[in-house]
Design a protein around this motif. Sequence first.
Motif, PDB file in Angstrom:
ATOM      1  N   VAL A 147       0.865  -1.152  -0.080  1.00  0.00           N
ATOM      2  CA  VAL A 147       0.041  -0.005   0.087  1.00  0.00           C
ATOM      3  C   VAL A 147       0.827   1.230  -0.099  1.00  0.00           C
ATOM      4  CG1 VAL A 147      -1.700   1.211   1.298  1.00  0.00           C
ATOM      5  CG2 VAL A 147      -2.129  -1.218   0.983  1.00  0.00           C
ATOM      6  N   MET A 148       1.959   1.171   0.592  1.00  0.00           N
ATOM      7  CA  MET A 148       2.687   2.347   0.921  1.00  0.00           C
ATOM      8  C   MET A 148       3.677   2.421  -0.115  1.00  0.00           C
ATOM      9  SD  MET A 148       4.037   1.708   4.895  1.00  0.00           S
ATOM     10  CE  MET A 148       5.441   3.151   5.032  1.00  0.00           C
ATOM     11  N   LEU A 149       4.391   1.325  -0.588  1.00  0.00           N
ATOM     12  CA  LEU A 149       5.169   1.645  -1.675  1.00  0.00           C
ATOM     13  C   LEU A 149       4.741   1.645  -3.245  1.00  0.00           C
ATOM     14  CD1 LEU A 149       8.321   2.313  -1.291  1.00  0.00           C
ATOM     15  CD2 LEU A 149       7.253   1.166   0.622  1.00  0.00           C
ATOM     16  N   ARG A 150       3.770   0.677  -3.499  1.00  0.00           N
ATOM     17  CA  ARG A 150       3.464   0.692  -4.777  1.00  0.00           C
ATOM     18  C   ARG A 150       2.035   1.511  -4.978  1.00  0.00           C
ATOM     19  NH1 ARG A 150       7.918  -1.566  -4.272  1.00  0.00           N
ATOM     20  NH2 ARG A 150       7.196  -2.968  -2.860  1.00  0.00           N
ATOM     21  N   LEU A 151       1.121   1.301  -4.030  1.00  0.00           N
ATOM     22  CA  LEU A 151      -0.222   2.081  -4.318  1.00  0.00           C
ATOM     23  C   LEU A 151      -0.169   3.606  -4.015  1.00  0.00           C
ATOM     24  CD1 LEU A 151      -3.167   1.916  -4.843  1.00  0.00           C
ATOM     25  CD2 LEU A 151      -3.556   1.341  -2.326  1.00  0.00           C
ATOM     26  N   PHE A 152       0.573   3.956  -3.135  1.00  0.00           N
ATOM     27  CA  PHE A 152       0.826   5.418  -2.798  1.00  0.00           C
ATOM     28  C   PHE A 152       2.124   5.999  -3.492  1.00  0.00           C
ATOM     29  CE2 PHE A 152       2.578   8.790  -0.097  1.00  0.00           C
ATOM     30  CZ  PHE A 152       1.735   9.717  -0.237  1.00  0.00           C
ATOM     31  N   TRP A 153       3.304   5.632  -3.068  1.00  0.00           N
ATOM     32  CA  TRP A 153       4.344   6.182  -3.422  1.00  0.00           C
ATOM     33  C   TRP A 153       4.619   5.992  -5.433  1.00  0.00           C
ATOM     34  CZ3 TRP A 153       6.685  10.105  -2.081  1.00  0.00           C
ATOM     35  CH2 TRP A 153       6.853  10.337  -0.573  1.00  0.00           C
ATOM     36  N   MET A 154       4.338   4.855  -5.728  1.00  0.00           N
ATOM     37  CA  MET A 154       4.546   4.654  -7.057  1.00  0.00           C
ATOM     38  C   MET A 154       3.431   5.326  -7.911  1.00  0.00           C
ATOM     39  SD  MET A 154       4.834   0.926  -9.162  1.00  0.00           S
ATOM     40  CE  MET A 154       4.750   0.829 -11.163  1.00  0.00           C
ATOM     41  N   SER A 155       2.243   5.481  -7.237  1.00  0.00           N
ATOM     42  CA  SER A 155       1.230   6.113  -8.040  1.00  0.00           C
ATOM     43  C   SER A 155       1.348   7.605  -7.987  1.00  0.00           C
ATOM     44  CB  SER A 155      -0.092   5.734  -7.481  1.00  0.00           C
ATOM     45  OG  SER A 155      -0.369   4.440  -7.635  1.00  0.00           O
ATOM     46  N   LEU A 156       1.869   7.937  -6.685  1.00  0.00           N
ATOM     47  CA  LEU A 156       2.240   9.411  -6.588  1.00  0.00           C
ATOM     48  C   LEU A 156       3.414  10.096  -7.507  1.00  0.00           C
ATOM     49  CD1 LEU A 156       1.933  12.147  -5.197  1.00  0.00           C
ATOM     50  CD2 LEU A 156       3.477  11.407  -3.557  1.00  0.00           C
ATOM     51  N   ILE A 157       4.355   9.218  -7.500  1.00  0.00           N
ATOM     52  CA  ILE A 157       5.595   9.591  -8.271  1.00  0.00           C
ATOM     53  C   ILE A 157       5.101   9.663  -9.819  1.00  0.00           C
ATOM     54  CG2 ILE A 157       7.834   8.804  -9.408  1.00  0.00           C
ATOM     55  CD1 ILE A 157       8.237   7.583  -6.276  1.00  0.00           C
ATOM     56  N   ALA A 158       4.235   8.533 -10.337  1.00  0.00           N
ATOM     57  CA  ALA A 158       3.718   8.599 -11.775  1.00  0.00           C
ATOM     58  C   ALA A 158       2.967   9.847 -12.042  1.00  0.00           C
ATOM     59  CB  ALA A 158       2.826   7.407 -11.949  1.00  0.00           C
ATOM     60  N   PHE A 159       2.104  10.171 -11.199  1.00  0.00           N
ATOM     61  CA  PHE A 159       1.209  11.318 -11.353  1.00  0.00           C
ATOM     62  C   PHE A 159       2.239  12.562 -11.333  1.00  0.00           C
ATOM     63  CE2 PHE A 159      -1.027  15.111  -9.736  1.00  0.00           C
ATOM     64  CZ  PHE A 159      -2.434  14.825 -10.375  1.00  0.00           C
ATOM     65  N   ILE A 160       3.282  12.693 -10.525  1.00  0.00           N
ATOM     66  CA  ILE A 160       4.037  14.036 -10.623  1.00  0.00           C
ATOM     67  C   ILE A 160       4.817  14.088 -11.988  1.00  0.00           C
ATOM     68  CG2 ILE A 160       5.977  14.896  -9.501  1.00  0.00           C
ATOM     69  CD1 ILE A 160       4.959  13.865  -6.951  1.00  0.00           C
ATOM     70  N   LEU A 161       5.382  12.925 -12.246  1.00  0.00           N
ATOM     71  CA  LEU A 161       6.260  12.852 -13.537  1.00  0.00           C
ATOM     72  C   LEU A 161       5.422  13.221 -14.617  1.00  0.00           C
ATOM     73  CD1 LEU A 161       8.642   9.834 -12.810  1.00  0.00           C
ATOM     74  CD2 LEU A 161       9.228  12.135 -12.609  1.00  0.00           C
ATOM     75  N   TRP A 162       4.178  12.763 -14.634  1.00  0.00           N
ATOM     76  CA  TRP A 162       2.982  12.780 -15.839  1.00  0.00           C
ATOM     77  C   TRP A 162       2.664  14.511 -15.912  1.00  0.00           C
ATOM     78  CZ3 TRP A 162      -2.566  11.898 -14.787  1.00  0.00           C
ATOM     79  CH2 TRP A 162      -3.591  12.276 -15.895  1.00  0.00           C
ATOM     80  N   LYS A 163       2.584  15.081 -14.781  1.00  0.00           N
ATOM     81  CA  LYS A 163       2.363  16.415 -14.982  1.00  0.00           C
ATOM     82  C   LYS A 163       3.377  17.112 -15.421  1.00  0.00           C
ATOM     83  CE  LYS A 163      -2.042  15.826 -13.981  1.00  0.00           C
ATOM     84  NZ  LYS A 163      -3.046  15.854 -15.092  1.00  0.00           N
ATOM     85  N   LEU A 164       4.597  16.742 -15.034  1.00  0.00           N
ATOM     86  CA  LEU A 164       5.975  17.671 -15.212  1.00  0.00           C
ATOM     87  C   LEU A 164       6.261  17.344 -16.658  1.00  0.00           C
ATOM     88  CD1 LEU A 164       8.031  17.020 -11.875  1.00  0.00           C
ATOM     89  CD2 LEU A 164       7.083  19.194 -12.611  1.00  0.00           C
ATOM     90  N   PHE A 165       6.153  16.294 -17.161  1.00  0.00           N
ATOM     91  CA  PHE A 165       6.895  16.004 -18.423  1.00  0.00           C
ATOM     92  C   PHE A 165       5.944  15.509 -19.489  1.00  0.00           C
ATOM     93  CE2 PHE A 165      10.100  14.892 -14.997  1.00  0.00           C
ATOM     94  CZ  PHE A 165      11.174  15.844 -15.237  1.00  0.00           C
ATOM     95  N   ALA A 166       4.795  15.010 -19.200  1.00  0.00           N
ATOM     96  CA  ALA A 166       3.643  14.625 -20.462  1.00  0.00           C
ATOM     97  C   ALA A 166       2.253  14.872 -20.115  1.00  0.00           C
ATOM     98  CB  ALA A 166       3.922  12.982 -20.426  1.00  0.00           C
ATOM     99  N   ARG A 167       2.068  16.304 -19.543  1.00  0.00           N
ATOM    100  CA  ARG A 167       0.682  16.829 -19.251  1.00  0.00           C
ATOM    101  C   ARG A 167      -0.163  16.636 -20.439  1.00  0.00           C
ATOM    102  NH1 ARG A 167       1.220  22.324 -16.848  1.00  0.00           N
ATOM    103  NH2 ARG A 167       2.565  21.554 -15.543  1.00  0.00           N
ATOM    104  N   LYS A 168       0.300  16.844 -21.454  1.00  0.00           N
ATOM    105  CA  LYS A 168      -0.765  16.823 -22.793  1.00  0.00           C
ATOM    106  C   LYS A 168      -1.162  15.336 -22.965  1.00  0.00           C
ATOM    107  CE  LYS A 168       1.324  20.642 -25.287  1.00  0.00           C
ATOM    108  NZ  LYS A 168       1.840  21.364 -26.094  1.00  0.00           N
ATOM    109  N   ALA A 169      -0.326  14.304 -22.510  1.00  0.00           N
ATOM    110  CA  ALA A 169      -0.930  12.821 -22.473  1.00  0.00           C
ATOM    111  C   ALA A 169      -2.211  12.689 -21.754  1.00  0.00           C
ATOM    112  CB  ALA A 169       0.370  11.968 -22.553  1.00  0.00           C
ATOM    113  N   GLU A 170      -2.949  12.043 -22.429  1.00  0.00           N
ATOM    114  CA  GLU A 170      -4.191  11.580 -21.408  1.00  0.00           C
ATOM    115  C   GLU A 170      -3.931  10.630 -20.209  1.00  0.00           C
ATOM    116  OE1 GLU A 170      -8.529   9.320 -22.178  1.00  0.00           O
ATOM    117  OE2 GLU A 170      -6.973   9.316 -23.852  1.00  0.00           O
ATOM    118  N   LYS A 171      -2.765   9.946 -20.561  1.00  0.00           N
ATOM    119  CA  LYS A 171      -2.503   8.922 -19.211  1.00  0.00           C
ATOM    120  C   LYS A 171      -0.901   9.198 -19.308  1.00  0.00           C
ATOM    121  CE  LYS A 171      -6.299   7.519 -17.507  1.00  0.00           C
ATOM    122  NZ  LYS A 171      -6.730   7.746 -16.069  1.00  0.00           N
TER     123      LYS A 171
END
Length: 252
Positions: A147-171
């Motif tokens: 829950v901590m490392l995959r569900l929370f941290w991995m999802s959070l990191i993916a969200f941050i990287l998405w918004k920083l580097f690929a915000r135009k992409a749908e996912k």
Amino acid sequence: MKQFVKKYWKTLLFFAIAGLVGGFCTGLYVLDGYPPEMQEEVLSQGLTPTIMAIVTAMQGAGYGIVLGVIGILLGKKTGLWKDETHFAKKPLLITIAIALIGGLALIVPDLLFFGKYNEAIMNSYDAKPTVVYIIGALLYGGVIEEVMLRLFWMSLIAFILWKLFARKAEKPTLAILVASNIIAALLFAAGHLPATFMMIGNSPLIIFRCFLLNGGFGLLFGYLYRKHGLRYSMLAHAGCHIVSKLIWILFV
């Protein structure tokens, strides 16, 4: 939010119960891993194993609920969360294979390599794991750590990287998801360093061992989470503990 709770209350309840039981069991034995002088200092402050177990249980339940809610929300946004209703045959077979290989990999490298260069590693196998220890490893390790490392941290990191580097992409792109898995795996390994240092000391070899084993397994658990869903990463993580503890009890 009401619809969210209605849909996921069983999942969150499972996380909370796993955190309570797993945290309580972990708190009961965690003091045994401290050096004698540190044990005396902790006990002198009134922190008995029972008190530590209660604190760790509440902490585990809190992680399960709070990080579970945030993680599911982030996982849904990034496409990492999957509303699984049953185990599929092929992913389940992959998960079992990872658990079997991972359980062996937690023990064999110590016996064949690391233990030859660090006596404390082999000494750590002298006391066989108890039922309480195994329950803590399965529930706190297999459920709450995922829950901590995959569900929370991995999802959070993916969200941050998405918004920083690929915000135009749908996912988030595959590259972003892979990068988030690597970062989460490194955090997973780093999180094991304090306990490892207390149990078997601090050296470049110990650090390498921690990142190799915990980081490597973290990558595999992250792959299962990304590809098939959280239940598979949890099952693989818990399975590694089951296999390694059985080998420890029967053969080491």
